[in-house]
Scaffold this active site. Structure first.
Site, PDB file in Angstrom:
ATOM      1  CG  ASP A  27      -2.125  -0.989   0.925  1.00 37.28           C
ATOM      2  OD1 ASP A  27      -2.296  -1.402  -0.243  1.00 37.28           O
ATOM      3  OD2 ASP A  27      -2.848  -1.324   1.872  1.00 37.28           O
TER       4      ASP A  27
ATOM      5  N   GLY B  96      -0.089   7.604   3.564  1.00 38.85           N
ATOM      6  CA  GLY B  96      -0.285   8.842   4.322  1.00 38.85           C
ATOM      7  C   GLY B  96      -1.365   9.721   3.725  1.00 38.85           C
TER       8      GLY B  96
ATOM      9  CE1 TYR C 124      -9.472  -5.952   4.660  1.00 38.26           C
ATOM     10  CE2 TYR C 124      -8.563  -6.521   2.526  1.00 38.26           C
ATOM     11  CZ  TYR C 124      -9.187  -6.894   3.684  1.00 38.26           C
ATOM     12  OH  TYR C 124      -9.516  -8.206   3.880  1.00 38.26           O
TER      13      TYR C 124
ATOM     14  CG  HIS D 142      -4.554  -8.456   5.969  1.00 37.59           C
ATOM     15  ND1 HIS D 142      -4.943  -7.346   5.276  1.00 37.59           N
ATOM     16  CD2 HIS D 142      -5.630  -9.276   5.999  1.00 37.59           C
ATOM     17  CE1 HIS D 142      -6.202  -7.477   4.893  1.00 37.59           C
ATOM     18  NE2 HIS D 142      -6.643  -8.646   5.318  1.00 37.59           N
TER      19      HIS D 142
ATOM     20  CG  ASP E  60      15.594   4.763  16.201  1.00 38.42           C
ATOM     21  OD1 ASP E  60      16.233   4.292  17.171  1.00 38.42           O
ATOM     22  OD2 ASP E  60      16.021   5.672  15.470  1.00 38.42           O
TER      23      ASP E  60
ATOM     24  CG  ASP F 294      17.386   6.218  20.752  1.00 40.29           C
ATOM     25  OD1 ASP F 294      17.588   5.231  20.017  1.00 40.29           O
ATOM     26  OD2 ASP F 294      17.546   7.386  20.360  1.00 40.29           O
TER      27      ASP F 294
ATOM     28  CG  PHE G 103      17.895  -2.488   5.880  1.00 41.67           C
ATOM     29  CD1 PHE G 103      18.241  -2.044   4.614  1.00 41.67           C
ATOM     30  CD2 PHE G 103      16.817  -1.872   6.518  1.00 41.67           C
ATOM     31  CE1 PHE G 103      17.531  -1.036   3.988  1.00 41.67           C
ATOM     32  CE2 PHE G 103      16.105  -0.859   5.905  1.00 41.67           C
ATOM     33  CZ  PHE G 103      16.456  -0.447   4.633  1.00 41.67           C
TER      34      PHE G 103
ATOM     35  CG  ASP H 186      25.084  -4.459   6.417  1.00 42.55           C
ATOM     36  OD1 ASP H 186      24.271  -5.041   7.178  1.00 42.55           O
ATOM     37  OD2 ASP H 186      25.159  -3.225   6.329  1.00 42.55           O
TER      38      ASP H 186
ATOM     39  CG  LEU I 221      20.647  -1.907  18.898  1.00 47.91           C
ATOM     40  CD1 LEU I 221      20.358  -3.128  19.766  1.00 47.91           C
ATOM     41  CD2 LEU I 221      21.597  -2.253  17.767  1.00 47.91           C
TER      42      LEU I 221
ATOM     43  CG  HIS J  56      -9.196 -12.068   5.722  1.00 45.82           C
ATOM     44  ND1 HIS J  56      -9.562 -10.755   5.543  1.00 45.82           N
ATOM     45  CD2 HIS J  56     -10.327 -12.724   6.080  1.00 45.82           C
ATOM     46  CE1 HIS J  56     -10.852 -10.632   5.781  1.00 45.82           C
ATOM     47  NE2 HIS J  56     -11.337 -11.811   6.096  1.00 45.82           N
TER      48      HIS J  56
HETATM   49 CU   LIG Z   1      -8.357  -9.470   4.625  1.00 43.38          CU
END
Ligand SMILES: [Cu+2]
Ligand SMILES: *[C@@H]1O[C@H](CO)[C@@H](O)[C@H](O)[C@H]1NC(C)=O
Ligand SMILES: *[C@@H]1O[C@H](CO)[C@@H](O)[C@H](O)[C@H]1NC(C)=O
Ligand SMILES: *[C@@H]1O[C@H](CO)[C@@H](O)[C@H](O)[C@H]1NC(C)=O
Length: 784
Positions: free
Chosen positions: A394, A400, A482, A532, A539, A541, A674, A677, A686, A696
């Site tokens: 999506d 957004g 959806y 789904h 992130d 800290d 990501f 490496d 981290l 579903h």
């Molecule tokens: Cu569904």
């Protein structure tokens, strides 16, 4: 408490004098006189400390804030003035012109932000990230640039860590991928008569009986093996509930670099044809064996429209209970900075990826630098070729931009505060402000945060408890069919919950015969099985950025059982062992029931007096397993979904897990890189990447629209040896009841409420939402 709420709702109903109030007037006055009051005040609390909500964009937007209206205007002025960019305005754009695809805030490198937030350095410049399609240059391409400083830019540079030029064929999905008009005309011209005879409608000039390609799914390069923009478009009878009215007709079409559409293949009556003419010839031969589907009428009893129907659960309309906030709003919002009880954070919305919270602090300490949605994915399987390859990421549709229209009283409580998002997308050359992109509200969960009843005779007889009242930040993007309800929930005891709940309309397709991908759920109707998958970035800290990822592994251990009559008897116990994960590949977690473990993030540089390091535990309660092989089909695009949790070292070059170029030969980056490496992650900054999801298997009760119960998936972040005791002890509003004895007999109790009283003596402010919507329809519906 419940009684009081109901009473207040009565009063509300009467005051609004909606016609049937008279009957209850008598009751109402009786209650009033009983309570010895002439008028009941509206709930509020005058204070400079609480309830200050100022949503206006600040003149000096914070480091995390989405682009303000002023900044977008300044940005557009600048970009359209740059003759070297040769930009065409949004209303005149064409595939073969240069135009702005999206623009949003570009967050500065984390270390600069932390310097600003933590050591008082000046705020880094405000900058915008701009994606431009350059169809007008000799070798068309896509560029991503950073324009700064806002609001009055003076220059731009390329986005770091990304190619300076991305091949035009790889451009993200855009409006020209859906420019179907010429194709509709062509199909109607050749096959219109046939389609009308079969399905009761036409593709053009169709009035209220239109056939339309409402589902368009990309046939990606990894799946087709060719570097082309290919789409399957599925034909539906177009009614309000069109998604549930598919017919057995679909086209495979190609969109070329001029935006022209050609039909490559056509699916009809269970197989593929090369041309429309072939189909018409086939139809004329086999007419009488081919399924005719009358155009659905609105009068049909079982029309699958989304309208309340049937026998109501109460035989008289009664209002639902709703919550009262006796002291009014208790959180503060300043522009996009929210503070509430011990919590504070910033709220934002990324164009492609959706909601993002930054600098999340509890009692002043940063717990997370960022918690954000990364992807909403759907992977389908079915019995037709177009279903084999059906999938959606999506982000490519701009999650957004589609988070809006939250409706008070249903999507969020009546007293919620609505917050807008803002960015620039291709549709218009003005800021896109979605007014109700988020809602924020306090919520009484109806559960205790804690409770205990002590009952040990004369030593210890008491009750103590606190209600669980949380702050929720909610957004609901609707991507095509959806809807995803996404909640960030802040608990008083330092816990954060990230919760996602799908609802909306299921993808439907033509049911030909029994198959292991779907039940038949209605006449001619199936809805293919799908998974789904949701990915979030967390992130964390913990007391700074030097953190380690440790699993607490629970294992059986054999110990002597000296309680047994037989010497040498043993008993098996559970014990835990902390296992430090040193490298990224080691930290890519795949759940295994045989090896139970807790997942913790700790700061090893800090110790309490017992030697414990403060940490947070991550509990993924929405795990799902992808059973398709990682390198098959479109699965490489969602390599994050192989892990219920992956932990990587923070890098400015890895801001998102999902690429909007994965449909092409050239995904620009993949999540798997990501971790491949395999960097050292001990005592580093981290990032946790969390995947939740659900299979579903659609059943009849998913029609006409999927209801939410049972579909929520959550991940919890919980303090883990971070505090000396539960920080929820200071939540306030506790109730403690102690027995009071006289002459050895319990005569009464002592009740301590720590400053608040139990009774609610005010009514909520009257809302005029319906009136407001009638004047501002665009708050609730797509406006033309
Ligand atoms: Cu569904
Ligand atoms: C853009 O160009 C116009 C006309 O040349 C000028 O008036 C305006 O100040 C320019 N704006 C910016 C932001 O450079
Ligand atoms: C600018 O773009 C237009 C099409 O939008 C094109 O016709 C024109 O040639 C371009 N100008 C330059 C200098 O590239
Ligand atoms: C394809 O697109 C170009 C540029 O828009 C146009 O000139 C041409 O006529 C189109 N060709 C067809 C076959 O539609």
């Amino acid at each position: 408490m419940l009684k009081i709420i109901v009473l207040i709702l009565w009063i509300d109903g009467i005051l609004s004098s909606n016609g049937n109030g008279e009957k209850c007037d008598h009751l109402f006055y009786k209650w009033i006189s009983k309570s010895a009051k002439n008028s009941i005040p509206v709930c509020s609390r005058k204070s400079s400390l609480y309830g200050n909500v100022d949503l206006r964009e600040s003149i000096k937007p914070s480091v995390f804030r989405d682009l303000t209206k002023k900044e977008i205007e300044g940005l557009l002025d600048y970009l359209y003035n740059r003759s070297d960019l040769n930009l065409t305005t949004a209303d005149k754009k064409a595939t073969n012109s240069n135009y702005i695809f999206i623009s949003e805030v570009f967050l500065p490198p984390k270390k600069h932000v932390l310097k600003h937030l933590d050591t008082g350095y000046a705020q880094p410049q405000r900058e915008a990230r701009v994606m431009i399609f350059r169809g007008a240059i000799s070798i068309p391409d896509v560029i991503e640039i950073i324009v700064s400083p806002l609001p009055n830019p003076t220059g731009y540079r390329h986005v770091p860590y990304r190619p300076k030029s991305i091949p035009f064929i790889d451009r993200p999905i855009n409006v020209f991928d859906y420019n179907l008009r010429p194709m509709l005309e062509k199909i109607d011209k050749v096959a219109g008569k046939m389609l009308n005879e079969l399905y009761g409608g036409r593709l053009v000039n169709c009035g209220d009986r239109c056939l339309t390609f409402s589902l368009n799914s990309q046939l990606t390069t990894p799946v087709s093996g060719v570097s082309k923009r290919l789409w399957f478009s599925w034909l539906y009878q177009f009614t309000e509930h069109f998604l549930l009215r598919p017919v057995d007709f679909a086209v495979l079409r190609e969109v070329d670099n001029n935006g022209n559409v050609t039909i490559t293949k056509i699916w009809f009556d269970g197989s593929f044809f090369d041309s429309l003419e072939d189909i018409v010839a086939y139809y004329n031969t086999y007419k009488e064996y081919i399924n005719k589907v009358p155009f659905p009428t609105r009068t049909g009893k079982n029309d699958k429209s989304i309208n309340s129907r049937g026998e109501p659960s109460f035989n008289k309309p009664l209002k639902d209970p709703s919550q009262v906030s006796p002291d009014g709003i208790r959180y503060n919002i300043n522009d996009r900075h929210v503070s509430y009880s011990y919590w504070e954070f910033d709220v934002g919305m990324a164009v492609f990826y959706g909601p993002r919270l930054n600098d999340i602090r509890y009692k002043g300490d940063r717990i997370a630098y960022e918690i954000s949605l990364q992807e909403l994915a759907n992977f389908y399987s079915g019995d037709k070729p177009q279903e084999h390859v059906l999938f959606f990421l999506d982000s490519m549709f701009k999650i957004g931009a589609y988070a809006k229209y939250l409706h008070p009283g249903v999507d969020c409580p009546n007293d919620a505060t609505f917050i807008s998002s803002s960015f620039k997308i291709d549709r218009k050359d003005e800021p896109l402000i979605n007014e109700r992109a988020f809602c924020i509200f306090e919520f009484n969960t109806g559960m205790p945060l804690r409770r205990h009843n002590g009952y040990f005779w004369n030593l210890h007889r008491f009750y103590e408890g606190v209600a669980n009242v949380v702050l929720i930040v909610r957004t609901i993007p609707t991507i095509g069919i959806y809807d995803y309800i996404i909640d960030f929930i802040f608990y008083k005891n330092g816990v954060i919950e990230v919760k996602i709940t799908p609802t909306g309309i299921v993808t439907s397709s033509w049911h030909r015969h029994d198959n292991p991908y779907s039940f038949q759920v209605d006449k001619n109707l199936m809805s293919p099985i799908h998974q789904h998958l949701f990915n979030f970035k967390m992130d964390l800290d913990i007391k700074g950025t030097s953190n380690r990822f440790e699993t607490i592994d629970i294992e059986p251990v054999v110990v002597d059982n000296i309680c047994h009559k037989n010497p040498g008897a043993t008993i098996v116990q559970d014990r835990f062992i902390k296992r430090l994960k040193h490298k990224e590949l080691e930290a890519a977690f795949k759940f295994n029931f045989d090896f139970p473990k807790l997942l913790t993030f700790v700061n090893n540089n800090k110790k309490d007096k017992f030697g414990n390091s403060p940490g947070y535990k991550l509990l993924n309660k929405g795990m799902t397993k992808v059973v398709r092989p990682p390198n098959d089909g479109n699965n490489p695009a969602i390599s994050w979904s192989q892990y219920q949790l992956a932990v990587t070292k923070y890098k400015d070059s890895e801001p998102y897990s999902s690429s909007v170029y994965t449909h092409s030969d050239n995904p620009v980056f993949t999540f798997q890189e990501f971790i491949d490496d395999n960097e050292n992650i001990v005592d580093k900054d981290l990032v946790a990447w969390v995947t939740m999801g659900v299979f579903h298997v659609v059943h009849k009760e998913d029609l006409p629209v999927t209801h939410t119960p049972g579909l929520s998936q959550s991940t919890f972040l919980t303090p883990f040896n971070y505090f000396d005791e539960s920080p929820g002890m200071s939540a306030g509003n506790a109730v403690r009841i102690d027995a009071v004895d006289v002459n050895g007999k319990t005569k009464t109790v002592e009740i301590e409420r720590f400053g608040t009283k139990s009774d609610v003596n005010c009514i909520p402010e009257k809302t005029y939402y319906d009136e407001l919507l009638k004047k501002n329809p665009c708050l609730a519906v797509q406006c033309l």
